[in-house]
Design a protein around this motif. Structure first.
Motif: not given
Length: 287
Positions: A189, A193-194
Motif C-alpha cells: 500500500e 491505496k493498494a
C-alpha cells in the motif's frame, strides 16, 4: 511399448479430477515436480483432455479460460514411451476444438515450439525464465517511504482482481481465489491505496511465488523479498521475464536461473491498461 507399436484406437476424452494421480505420474516421467495437489488445482480451474491406451494415460493437455475471449494452454505432456506417435498433434487438435475460437497464450519449450508453430502459434517477443533454489538469508524488505506491506485477506480479492486485470488485461478472479485458498498473499500500500501484491503457495518441491503485480521493479522486489525472508532455508520457485531486473538479485538470494521458455500467441494478445505490470506469473501454464 515403443511409438512404432502404438496403434489406434487410443481414447481421447475430457480430463477429470480423478485423473490427477495419473497425470502426476506422467509429469514426473518427464521431470516435472508437480504434486497430485498441483494437478487437482489445475484441473479444477479449467478444462483439458487426456489420451489413454488401455488403462494407461499416455498424454494430457490443459487450458484455462479468462473471460470470453482468451485462454492459456499448458501442462502438455506426452509419455516418453509414446513420443513420436502423433499424440502431441492430437492434443493440440483437441484443445483447439474445445477453446471455441479464443485467442490462446502459452509458454513453449524448445522441443514443443515446432508443434505449436504448426498449430498457428507465433512467438510475440516474451520469454520467461525460471528461478529456483533454497532461499538464503535475506533482510526483511524495506518499502519506500510512505509504503507499507500487509497481509492479504479474503476480503481483498476484489481489489486484487482489479490490480491483476490492469496488469494482464484478463479477468482472472478464479485463479486468484484458488491461489489464496491454497496459500497466502501480501499487499503493498502507498498512501493508503493498494499499489501491488504478491502471492505464495505450495507447489512441487516447496513453494512458488506468483503472481507478482507491481508498478515497477523496486516495488516488485519488495513484494518478492517478503517471501524470501519469510521462507529462508526453504525451496522456492519464481518465474519472471527473462530480461527482468530482478534476475541477478534472485541468483544472489540462492534462486539460480534455470529453464527459459518462449511466450507464444494464437490470435491477439490481451490489452493491459496498467499502470501496474505482471512481474511474475502464477505459473508458466496459468500465466
Amino acid at each position: 511399448m515403443s511409438a512404432s507399436l502404438l496403434r489406434e484406437p487410443e481414447v481421447l476424452r475430457d480430463i477429470a479430477l480423478g485423473d490427477a494421480p495419473a497425470c502426476m505420474a506422467l509429469s514426473k516421467a518427464v521431470g516435472w515436480p508437480h504434486r497430485v495437489e498441483d494437478w487437482e488445482m489445475a484441473i479444477g480451474l479449467g478444462g483439458g483432455i487426456v489420451i489413454s491406451l488401455g488403462s494407461e494415460i499416455v498424454a494430457t493437455a490443459s487450458w484455462w479460460p479468462y473471460g470470453e475471449t482468451h485462454a492459456t494452454l499448458g501442462l502438455i505432456v506426452v509419455s516418453p514411451q509414446h513420443q513420436g506417435a502423433g499424440l502431441g498433434r492430437r492434443l493440440m487438435q483437441g484443445l483447439l476444438a474445445r477453446t471455441h475460437g479464443r485467442s490462446l497464450l502459452l509458454n513453449a519449450t524448445v522441443a514443443g515450439t515446432p508443434l505449436y508453430e504448426r498449430s498457428g502459434f507465433a512467438a510475440w517477443g516474451g520469454r520467461i525464465r525460471q528461478h529456483h533454489g533454497t532461499a538464503l538469508g535475506v533482510a526483511a524488505p524495506l518499502p519506500a517511504e510512505g509504503a507499507v506491506l500487509r497481509s492479504a485477506q479474503a476480503c481483498d480479492l476484489p481489489l486484487l482482481e482489479r490490480l491483476d486485470e490492469a496488469a494482464t488485461g484478463l479477468p482472472r478472479g478464479a485463479l486468484l481465489r484458488a491461489v489464496m485458498e491454497r496459500g497466502e498473499g501480501v499487499v503493498l500500500e502507498r498512501s493508503g491505496k493498494a499499489a501491488g501484491f504478491s502471492m505464495l503457495r505450495r507447489f512441487g518441491r516447496g513453494f512458488v511465488i506468483g503472481p507478482v503485480v507491481a508498478a515497477d521493479d523496486a516495488d516488485a522486489r519488495v513484494l518478492v523479498a517478503h517471501w524470501l525472508q519469510a521462507r529462508q532455508g526453504e525451496f522456492l520457485r519464481i518465474d519472471l521475464p527473462a530480461d527482468s531486473a530482478l534476475s541477478d538479485w534472485l541468483v544472489s538470494c540462492g534462486l539460480k536461473a534455470v529453464d527459459c521458455v518462449t511466450s507464444m500467441v494464437r490470435g491477439t494478445l490481451p490489452l493491459a491498461r496498467g499502470p501496474v505490470q505482471l512481474h511474475a506469473p502464477a505459473s508458466q501454464a496459468f500465466g
